[in-house]
Design an enzyme around this catalytic site. Structure first.
Site, PDB file in Angstrom:
ATOM      1  N   ASP A 268       0.070  -1.164  -0.474  1.00 30.12           N
ATOM      2  CA  ASP A 268       0.112  -0.198   0.032  1.00 30.12           C
ATOM      3  C   ASP A 268       0.793   1.073   0.122  1.00 30.12           C
ATOM      4  OD1 ASP A 268      -1.758   1.807   0.036  1.00 30.12           O
ATOM      5  OD2 ASP A 268      -3.062   0.773   1.262  1.00 30.12           O
TER       6      ASP A 268
HETATM    7  C1  BGC Z   1      -5.489   2.990  -0.490  1.00 26.52           C
HETATM    8  C2  BGC Z   1      -4.963   2.283  -0.825  1.00 26.52           C
HETATM    9  C3  BGC Z   1      -5.000   2.702  -2.370  1.00 26.52           C
HETATM   10  C4  BGC Z   1      -3.669   3.289  -2.320  1.00 26.52           C
HETATM   11  C5  BGC Z   1      -3.427   3.913  -3.980  1.00 26.52           C
HETATM   12  C6  BGC Z   1      -3.853   3.523  -0.278  1.00 26.52           C
HETATM   13  O1  BGC Z   1      -4.083   4.943   0.247  1.00 26.52           O
HETATM   14  O2  BGC Z   1      -5.011   2.653   1.208  1.00 26.52           O
HETATM   15  O3  BGC Z   1      -6.286   1.246  -1.050  1.00 26.52           O
HETATM   16  O4  BGC Z   1      -5.234   2.193  -3.278  1.00 26.52           O
HETATM   17  O5  BGC Z   1      -3.465   4.800  -1.786  1.00 26.52           O
HETATM   18  O6  BGC Z   1      -4.251   4.822  -4.055  1.00 26.52           O
END
Ligand code: BGC
Length: 725
Positions: A268
């Site tokens: 993540d």
């Molecule tokens: C979120 C993810 C997301 C990623 C990319 C993160 O802050 O937890 O779910 O896919 O950002 O945008």
């Protein structure tokens, strides 16, 4: 793993920097970028990103959109970098691209995985036309605490429902052919346990038993991989003290060794870097080592792998074999979607220009939206309303609003297509003039004269549609709440409007289950409408006027009060179970009954369904056998309707305390007025299995209760025995 000769030759030719380059994903600064969704970590500007791509130091980019600019970025990678390895282009396409479908939680209320498959397919068609290969979806976190804002993104509190939607969404994103232009690679996330953050507090720790992790939180991921998912995103949270993004037992032990996953894991957003803040790694170099060697192949946005992996490899702390394995996984996925043969797939500006989302998916969006609306309450049959001959007051901050239609995770929705409540309802009325619209209140603050105007309109009307609830920034990432209620200014509006005595239908907007109080709870009718997306107003009108008979059911329990959280239906049995008459020294709250206001699985229809008694094909299930559980279902009303028939089981005695009831299967059944059918489910031993005290996933012989019921609290149980082997 070994790749085909072409890719093995390529790998053999790669420098360490080029290998590490494949393991990094960065915000796509070369195209219009959805900047507001993530924290500002990106230090690269467009020029630097272009240089890095040229140097072979970028494996993937994310959250940019546009086929022409994407094609240019790809051209740089393919033509100007030494080895010409194509980029993978990802984005958060969670519940629609240009056409916005209901938030995943709302769509789960349809209890129709096949619907989710269709909307995911539609999102894939639109996203790939706009220059994307890869989505960071579906979100598979089972969430039992409604304070957590990301409840909105997944399929609710139940593992069987969540598992069915997980597989359906992966199938939908992928379509039939991974190399097709319109295949959008899925990323089940967040692996794992994120939905169980303590107190529902975002990014918090997770303390969880092995049994609950395995029986509740892991199965949707397994189902998604079985459906063909090739990438997985690791979560932010720690699990029993080990951050998920450095959890080798889960990332390697479970995902690869137990399940045989051969794709790659992406972290993540900066989750590798956050190992330092967790206090799990002493510095960024150690964080890189821990995360990569645990099994996170690609680092999102932190740039840590690019900075530290070459040195870690040089010092021997990370072996070249381990590095190569990560690179192989990334290359294999790029190959699987056809990028080496056709690097410009899904990057066709003409296809983007020709895309007409409304024509392609407008009807689907409307159908998905109305199939997600739950009729929680309908006292005196106030709904459906007539199209003419009555004066309707539409009151509340959502009445005219267009900024709270899409819900928490839409980056690229075509706002020009959004239908708000006023427009949808007016279009459905024979005489649009019979609708009076008053805001009455802001989302969080009262407005001058608002309540007076609302009361006047309510007095003047035959019925009120009260459009209240949570604004959309109350749910989604980083939006945990302590009190999961309608904001006080809107509650005050509801009290005043209901006090007029005019019948009130609440059109509730929400990204989680809410605790409904006072006039909101006591209104004549309540429709749970989540965030429904592009076709919000039309879908609500379809249900309000009875063109669509509501068929959705709650995928989350609606509590009586916030303080009951976490409240979920399949809680384990206690030694002092609650009793209806609130006795002392029982498991109970002082102030209110134990259970929810509206249970999991609940939802009404404009017709009435009658269930016959549960019948079994035998009174015992043989170890390798099947048991047919059936009941008659009759549409006893005077309208066509669809009922979600639910199969529940309870294991009477086991080596670990078992839940009071567990959903095992469900089916939506359509019946004409007066029509009757027999609904049958087959039950097998594996559906009764759980992680036993000895750590095996197994069923234990003995007595079980089984229900066929319209929700998790009703129905009469019958018993059967599971015979031993
Ligand atoms: C979120 C993810 C997301 C990623 C990319 C993160 O802050 O937890 O779910 O896919 O950002 O945008």
């Amino acid at each position: 793993m070994r790749l085909d000769d072409r890719l093995e030759t390529l790998l053999a030719d790669m420098t360490v920097d080029e290998k590490v380059g494949q393991l990094g994903i960065f915000a796509d600064m070369l195209r219009p970028f959805a900047a507001d969704v993530n924290p500002e970590m990106n230090e690269l500007n467009a020029g630097e990103l272009r240089e890095r791509i040229r140097a072979g130091q970028v494996g993937a980019v994310f959250n940019g959109v546009g086929a022409a600019q994407g094609r240019e970025a790809q051209r740089i990678a393919v033509e100007e970098s030494r080895l010409g390895i194509p980029l993978l282009m990802g984005a958060d396409v969670i519940h629609g691209m240009r056409t916005v479908f209901p938030i995943p939680l709302g769509e789960a209320a349809s209890f129709e995985p096949v619907l989710a498959e269709r909307t995911a397919r539609a999102a894939a068609v639109e996203a790939t036309a706009c220059g994307l290969h890869w989505t960071f979806a579906p979100t598979l976190d089972i969430a039992r605490d409604q304070r957590w804002g990301r409840v909105a993104e997944a399929a609710g509190e139940d593992v069987v429902l969540g598992t069915a939607f997980a597989a359906a969404r992966v199938r939908g994103f992928h379509g039939d052919d991974l190399t097709a232009d319109d295949c959008l690679l899925a990323t089940p996330k967040h692996f794992v346990g994120y939905g169980a953050v303590i107190g529902g507090l975002e990014y918090n720790s997770v303390e969880i038993s092995e049994g609950t992790l395995r029986d509740v939180h892991l199965p949707p991921f397994k189902a998604a991989l079985d459906a063909g998912a090739l990438t997985v995103m690791s979560a932010f949270n720690d699990i029993n003290g080990v951050p998920a993004s450095a959890h080798d037992e889960l990332l390697t032990g479970v995902l690869r060794d137990e399940w045989g996953f051969r794709g790659f894991v992406v972290s993540d957003y900066t989750a590798d870097f956050e190992l330092v803040a967790h206090g799990f790694a002493g510095d960024e170099r150690e964080a890189t080592k821990l995360s990569f060697t645990a099994g996170v192949d690609m680092s999102m946005q932190s740039g840590l792998y690019a900075t530290h992996l070459p040195d870690l490899v040089a010092s021997g702390e990370v072996s070249m074999d381990t590095l190569d394995e990560g690179v192989r996984r990334v290359l294999a996925v790029k190959q699987a979607i056809g990028l080496f043969d056709n690097p410009y797939r899904s990057l066709d500006p003409d296809a983007e220009a020709a895309l007409d989302p409304q024509a392609l998916h407008g009807e689907l969006a409307r159908d998905a939206a109305r199939r997600s609306i739950v009729l929680l309450k309908n006292d005196g049959g106030v709904l459906p309303l007539r199209r003419s001959g009555q004066k309707i007051a539409l009151i509340g901050p959502f009445a005219r609003d267009r900024d709270n239609i899409e819900g928490c995770w839409t980056l690229f929705g075509d706002k020009s297509q959004y239908v708000n409540l006023e427009d949808g309802l007016r279009a459905a009325l024979d005489d649009g003039g019979a609708l009076t619209v008053v805001d009455g209140s802001g989302f969080e603050d009262a407005i001058d004269g608002g309540i007076e105007a609302a009361v006047g309109a309510a007095r003047d009307a035959d019925v009120v549609l009260l459009a209240i609830g949570e604004p959309q920034n109350y749910s989604g990432e980083a939006q945990s709440r302590t009190r999961i209620v309608v904001p006080p200014a809107q509650q005050a509006l509801a009290e005043a409007v209901v006090a007029t005595g005019t019948p009130v239908v609440v059109l509730l907007r929400h990204g989680r289950a809410l605790a409904l109080h006072g006039a909101v709870r006591d209104a004549q009718a309540i429709l749970a409408t989540w965030f429904l997306g592009t076709q919000t107003g039309n879908a609500v009108a379809d249900v309000v006027f009875g063109d669509y008979n509501p068929s959705a059911r709650l995928p989350v329990s609606f509590p009586r009060d916030s303080g009951q959280q976490p409240l979920y239906y399949n809680r384990q049995r206690t030694g002092r179970p609650e009793l209806p008459d609130m006795q002392e020294f029982k498991s109970r709250w002082r102030e209110m009954p134990h259970g929810p206001l509206y249970p999991f699985g609940h939802g009404l229809s404009y017709t009435r369904f009658e269930y016959g008694p549960v019948a079994l094909s035998a009174d015992a299930l043989d170890w390798d056998g099947a048991l047919t559980v059936s009941a008659t279902l009759r549409n006893a009303g005077d309208r066509f309707g669809e009922e979600v028939v639910q199969l529940y089981v309870h294991d009477r005695v086991a080596s670990r305390v078992r839940p009071i009831r567990e959903l095992k299967d469900f089916r939506k059944v359509a019946l004409a007025p007066g029509e009757e059918t027999t609904v049958s489910f087959e039950l097998h031993r594996d559906q009764l299995a759980f992680t036993t005290r000895s750590g095996q996933f197994a069923a234990e012989p003995g007595l079980f209760d089984v229900w066929i019921a319209p929700d998790c609290e009703s129905g009469e149980a019958v018993q059967f025995t599971l015979r031993g082997a």
